[in-house]
Motif scaffolding. Structure first.
Motif, PDB file in Angstrom:
ATOM      1  N   THR A 104       0.830  -1.206   0.000  1.00 15.27           N
ATOM      2  CA  THR A 104       0.000   0.000   0.000  1.00 15.27           C
ATOM      3  C   THR A 104       0.863   1.255   0.000  1.00 15.27           C
ATOM      4  O   THR A 104       0.580   2.211  -0.723  1.00 15.27           O
ATOM      5  CB  THR A 104      -0.928  -0.003   1.229  1.00 15.27           C
TER       6      THR A 104
ATOM      7  N   ALA B   5       2.490   1.622  -3.455  1.00 19.46           N
ATOM      8  CA  ALA B   5       1.509   2.090  -4.438  1.00 19.46           C
ATOM      9  C   ALA B   5       1.258   3.587  -4.286  1.00 19.46           C
ATOM     10  O   ALA B   5       1.129   4.303  -5.285  1.00 19.46           O
ATOM     11  CB  ALA B   5       0.204   1.322  -4.278  1.00 19.46           C
ATOM     12  N   THR B   6       1.209   4.053  -3.058  1.00 19.74           N
ATOM     13  CA  THR B   6       1.023   5.482  -2.835  1.00 19.74           C
ATOM     14  C   THR B   6       2.186   6.286  -3.408  1.00 19.74           C
ATOM     15  O   THR B   6       1.984   7.311  -4.078  1.00 19.74           O
ATOM     16  CB  THR B   6       0.886   5.770  -1.320  1.00 19.74           C
TER      17      THR B   6
END
Length: 85
Positions: A77, A80-81
């Motif tokens: 996560t 991906a950010t």
């Protein structure tokens, strides 16, 4: 002069479209952390039950798998950010 105005408009629209995506990813991160904590609690409960039955060793590896999954999910996560923005 014209290109400067165009660049400002592009930047304004980029911010407007990125904000909801950033919020969704931050909510996804918190949901991931909550699921990981729940998984660790369940794995710990299985260790306790295994201990009461007399064989907790088999269940200890479940905690390691849950921790590895938590590390993978939270880092995915975060990566991906960073890649999106």
């Amino acid at each position: 002069m014209q290109s400067y105005l165009l660049a400002d408009e592009v930047e304004k629209y980029e911010k407007a479209y990125k904000q909801p995506l950033v919020e969704m990813i931050s909510y996804a991160l918190w949901i991931t952390v909550f699921i990981c904590a729940l998984g660790l609690i369940i794995a710990a409960a299985k260790i306790v039950v295994g201990y009461l039955e007399g064989n907790p060793r088999r269940e200890v590896f479940g905690v390691f798998w849950v921790m590895a999954g938590c590390l993978l999910a939270t880092s995915a996560t975060s990566i991906a950010t960073e890649l999106l923005f």
